[in-house]
Design an enzyme around this catalytic site. Structure first.
Site, PDB file in Angstrom:
ATOM      1  N   TYR A 388       0.883  -1.183   0.000  1.00 15.33           N
ATOM      2  CA  TYR A 388       0.000   0.000   0.000  1.00 15.33           C
ATOM      3  C   TYR A 388       0.913   1.223   0.000  1.00 15.33           C
ATOM      4  CZ  TYR A 388      -3.525   3.376   1.618  1.00 15.33           C
ATOM      5  OH  TYR A 388      -4.349   4.456   1.737  1.00 15.33           O
ATOM      6  N   HIS A 526     -12.436   1.332  -3.865  1.00 19.34           N
ATOM      7  CA  HIS A 526     -11.667   0.591  -4.862  1.00 19.34           C
ATOM      8  C   HIS A 526     -12.427  -0.678  -5.213  1.00 19.34           C
ATOM      9  CE1 HIS A 526      -7.585   2.623  -4.446  1.00 19.34           C
ATOM     10  NE2 HIS A 526      -8.242   3.116  -3.398  1.00 19.34           N
TER      11      HIS A 526
END
Length: 535
Positions: A388, A526
């Site tokens: 991430y 997302h």
């Protein structure tokens, strides 16, 4: 000009100024007196006009009532004639200089269109086109008699409205003070008060107007409607169920197509020598587990993945054990890392039904490893790095850290792993690399995730180092997004970004059977992405 005329003119000007300062203190008779004084102070006014106006306004002053509005039509005729002259002059002025139309305000455009009996709905561009279209028609052949008839009918409509409104209530009447005419040269000043509707009279007058207007053929009407329609790439009609099936981009290029997984994905492999990996920024795992829509269980059943990588779990270390109890049967291997620098922030995980050979957390650099952003699992034929990447943040506060420290460190880490076996990097990499990867590239040049610095760093630290963007390699012209901001409801209209990737070592790029997006899966801002790799 003699002295007496000059005195009259000055007095008229003073009276006019006084009226402008106190428009509500005048009564009907005083208005008529003011108009008479202004008209008589100018040279060139005919005696017949003066006497007619004087007779009308003297009667008003004596009675101070609304007497004679229905019976005496001399004032109506005078008003109609004056309106026609002013409108005729205005039509000729616009006709001689069409550029004046562009300079007119919306209020002026609507007022002018009403006088000519043309619809006044729409924005300024629509009004400008309507007036130009009307003027063009006049040039093409509508004679002056038809124009005069059109304007006269509209004048009658306005007079009828004023008469009936005055009958209804003196306080709700429309007072129009015409202090200047074509002869006097003064500027026209109008004050309008609230108008009461008189439906019967309007219906009758509208009927007359409708019969007076020139009839347009169906072809002309259709052409006009097409020209008046708003043409903008912002107004896209999209299917509610599957908005991703329509190309959504501010500046689409020739050959671009929408990414529709139902039609663009290759057929599944029939043999068993493959592995399916999936990645998903869940934007809070506990919230996702409570989501009533398409669940993670249904995702596993539909996709039958071997490994699932999660980003932005937002878990704390104390939450991991309870979350593990919710895992799907068959996925006993799970590895979690949480943020220690900021609780309930960031966090990544790998959930697998294949037991990895080894697992490690972070990049081995303390400055980068306090936010739980990297988990690496080693399998027989590759390393899987779940990442991430830090967002550059509001005001691009972390842009320098992201491009000069984090990206080079991650790239070096991957190259070190690659010395022993191929590497697969997946996750939310927080960068839309090319203009095809973002709905509105021009409007986001300085937005986190699309700055020149981030895009350049993405290219130099990963793509130039021998890692392949599998989705773009397989679909060079497909517009597919993986992130849609909640703020503007971008998911409903497919106005998004492609921020999630599978990058692989060049040595196994040709072994990728399918690199895909699952835009139909909700529960986060997302959507999941997938990779089918032949092994």
């Amino acid at each position: 000009m003699n002295l007496q005329a000059l005195q009259i003119g000055v007095k008229s000007f003073i009276n006019l100024s006084s009226f402008a300062a106190r428009p509500r203190s005048l009564k009907t008779g005083q208005l008529g007196s003011l108009r008479l004084r202004v008209m008589s102070s100018k040279r060139g006014v005919s005696s017949s006009t003066k006497s007619a106006a004087a007779a009308s306004f003297v009667d008003d002053k004596k009675d101070n009532k609304l007497k004679g509005m229905s019976g005496d039509c001399s004032e109506d005729v005078l008003i109609e004639e004056s309106c026609w002259k002013v409108q005729s002059v205005k039509f000729q002025s616009i006709k001689d200089d069409p550029a004046k139309i562009e300079a007119m305000t919306v209020q002026e455009l609507r007022a002018t269109l009403r006088k000519f009996g043309v619809p006044t709905k729409g924005r300024k561009g629509d009004l400008v086109f309507a007036l130009k279209h009307f003027m063009g028609k006049k040039k093409d052949g509508e004679n002056s008699q038809e124009l005069e008839e059109r304007v006269s009918i509209n004048s009658l409509k306005n007079i009828s409205l004023q008469k009936n409104t005055k009958r209804t209530s003196e306080e709700s009447c429309i007072v129009s003070i015409d202090t200047v005419s074509e002869v006097s040269g003064f500027k026209k000043s109008k004050r309008r008060m609230k108008q009461s509707p008189v439906e019967d009279e309007i219906v009758n007058v509208d009927t007359e107007i409708a019969t007076t207007k020139r009839k347009l053929s169906n072809t002309e009407i259709a052409t006009t409607k097409r020209k008046l329609s708003i043409k903008t790439d912002d107004l896209i009609t999209l299917p509610q169920a599957e908005p991703w099936t329509v190309l959504a981009h501010k500046k689409p290029q020739k050959g671009w197509i929408p990414y529709n997984p139902r039609t663009i994905r290759p057929a599944p492999l029939t043999d068993g020598n493959s592995v399916k990996l999936m990645s998903w920024n869940v934007n809070g795992l506990r919230a996702l587990l409570k989501f009533e829509g398409f669940s993670a269980l249904e995702l596993a059943q539909r996709e039958n993945f071997d490994v699932l990588c999660l980003q932005e779990t937002k878990l704390q270390d104390k939450d991991v054990d309870s979350v593990k109890q919710c895992l799907i049967d068959g996925y006993e291997n799970s590895f979690w890392t949480c943020s220690n620098a900021k609780l309930g922030y960031s966090g990544t995980a790998i959930i697998s039904r294949i037991k990895p050979l080894s697992v490690c957390y972070g990049l081995g650099i303390p400055d980068h490893d306090s936010e739980g952003r990297v988990v690496t699992a080693e399998f027989d034929s590759f390393y899987l790095v779940n990442t991430y990447v830090p967002n550059s943040g509001d005001g691009l506060k972390r842009l320098s850290y992201r491009t000069t420290q984090w990206d080079p460190s991650l790239s070096n880490y991957m190259k070190e792993l690659e010395k022993s076996k191929p590497v697969i990097l997946t996750g939310d990499l927080n960068c839309a690399h090319q203009e095809i990867d973002i709905y509105n590239p021009a409007g986001n040049k300085r937005s986190a995730g699309f700055t020149e610095e981030e895009r350049r760093s993405f290219g130099s630290n990963f793509l130039s180092k021998g890692f392949v963007d599998t989705f773009r390699k397989q679909h060079p012209n497909a517009v597919g997004y993986t992130y849609w901001g909640y703020r503007h409801g971008g998911r409903k209209t497919n106005r998004g970004w492609r921020l999630d990737y599978f990058l692989v070592s060049e040595s196994i790029a040709d072994d990728v059977h399918d690199s895909y997006i699952a835009p139909d899966v909700n529960g986060s801002d997302h959507c999941p992405i997938g990779l089918v790799l032949k092994v």
